[in-house]
Enzyme design. Structure first.
Site, PDB file in Angstrom:
ATOM      1  N   ALA A  15     -28.208 -17.300 -12.522  1.00  0.00           N
ATOM      2  CA  ALA A  15     -27.287 -16.324 -13.005  1.00  0.00           C
ATOM      3  C   ALA A  15     -26.510 -15.417 -12.339  1.00  0.00           C
ATOM      4  O   ALA A  15     -26.721 -15.194 -11.150  1.00  0.00           O
ATOM      5  CB  ALA A  15     -27.712 -15.373 -14.314  1.00  0.00           C
ATOM      6  N   LYS A  16     -25.193 -15.203 -12.648  1.00  0.00           N
ATOM      7  CA  LYS A  16     -24.292 -13.945 -11.889  1.00  0.00           C
ATOM      8  C   LYS A  16     -24.158 -12.888 -12.740  1.00  0.00           C
ATOM      9  O   LYS A  16     -23.574 -12.450 -13.491  1.00  0.00           O
ATOM     10  CB  LYS A  16     -22.824 -14.761 -11.891  1.00  0.00           C
ATOM     11  CG  LYS A  16     -22.228 -13.956 -10.699  1.00  0.00           C
ATOM     12  CD  LYS A  16     -20.788 -14.635 -10.382  1.00  0.00           C
ATOM     13  CE  LYS A  16     -20.010 -13.843  -9.403  1.00  0.00           C
ATOM     14  NZ  LYS A  16     -20.353 -13.405  -8.252  1.00  0.00           N
TER      15      LYS A  16
END
Ligand code: PMP
Length: 309
Positions: free
Chosen positions: A158-159
């Protein structure tokens, strides 16, 4: 790097003046980092502003949001339209684009689920992240003592806002030690990525980057360079890289939306190859530069026009 303000910021469906785009100090994302975001660039092309791989960036944003159980109250198509509108309204053909999915004000505590989900989009002109000369002269990197967050600690797929504490710790340590950028290793000691870029080496004519299982972000620039390199006939491999592979590589480079493509000419005080940007790095950099500006027919699908017919 300083932000140059533009005119309007999109906040959950409304354009507000740049200076009025505020949130409350008790916003839970500010306290606990539960938010997901993207970094995207638009470029000037012969057909006006075009956002580079916008659909892929928005898809990654929604994958990040899924990991964090945040459901943006907009479809991906609506957000794509909102991003294009934000670029158009601000009249900045070439710009950096920052969408953020964050928690609304009202709840506090470590359970984010009761909070509303908000989305903002800001755009501003932004130069080369690792410096104006970085593409020409290359940068000096160091392998950080800080390790990339493990999958069972904070998932690197995930960012997410909070995970950038990890990147920033590595970045600050590298800068304080006199380097331009940090390279982080996975918990098992494999090279993962830079603080905000993916890393590649060129060895024996092959273009090599760590597999996603070693913890790098699945970069959109990474995917683009892998495609361009393969199209140029290079063997492209995702394989484990260790520190000494970096030291002994013929060439090395970073890729990322903010940094674009930047040669690495020195790692931990050892010159990479000749100590100057290598020929394959330069070739791929030139092609990437042209691809982002819509100059290559083969990759025009990546140029998502802001003002499409
Ligand atoms: N790794 C990290 C840790 C990043 O923050 C980024 C920037 N998003 C990248 C790699 C490069 O990804 P992209 O090419 O999609 O910008």
């Amino acid at each position: 790097m300083a932000i140059t303000p533009t005119s309007k910021i999109w906040m959950s469906g409304q354009f507000v003046d740049w200076d009025d785009a505020r949130i409350h100090v008790l916003n839970p994302t500010l306290h606990y980092g539960w938010g997901v975001f993207e970094g995207i660039r638009a470029y000037s092309t012969a057909h006006g502003s075009a956002v580079f791989r916008l659909t892929d960036h928005v898809a990654r944003l929604y994958r990040s949001a899924k990991i964090y159980m945040m459901e943006p109250p907009y479809t991906q198509a609506e957000l794509i339209a909102a991003i294009k509108e934000t670029v158009a309204v601000n009249e900045v053909d070439a710009c950096y684009i920052r969408p953020l999915v964050y928690l609304g004000y009202g709840e506090m505590g470590l359970n984010p689920l009761p909070s509303s989900i908000e989305v903002m989009i800001a755009v501003w002109p932004w130069g080369a992240y690792l410096g104006d000369d970085a593409g020409e002269t290359g940068v000096r990197a160091t392998v950080s003592a800080w390790r990339r967050n493990d999958n069972n600690i904070i998932p690197p797929a995930a960012k997410a806002s909070g995970q950038y504490l990890n990147s920033s710790l590595a970045k600050v340590a590298a800068l304080k030690a006199g380097y331009d950028e940090a390279i982080l290793t996975s918990p098992n000691g494999h090279i993962a990525d830079g603080s905000g870029e993916n890393v590649f080496i060129v060895a024996g004519g092959m273009v090599i980057t760590p597999p996603l299982s070693d913890g790098p972000l699945g970069g959109i620039t990474r995917a683009s360079i892998m495609q361009i390199a393969a199209d140029q006939g290079y063997e492209v491999r995702e394989q484990h890289i260790v520190r000494t592979d970096l030291y002994l590589a013929d060439e090395a480079f970073f890729t990322g939306t903010a940094a674009e493509m930047v040669p690495i000419v020195e790692i931990d005080d050892r010159p990479v190859g000749s100590g100057r940007p290598g020929p394959i790095t330069r070739e791929l950099m030139d092609l990437f530069h042209q691809a982002t500006r819509g100059e290559l027919d083969r990759y025009k699908i990546w140029n998502e026009r802001v003002h499409d017919a």
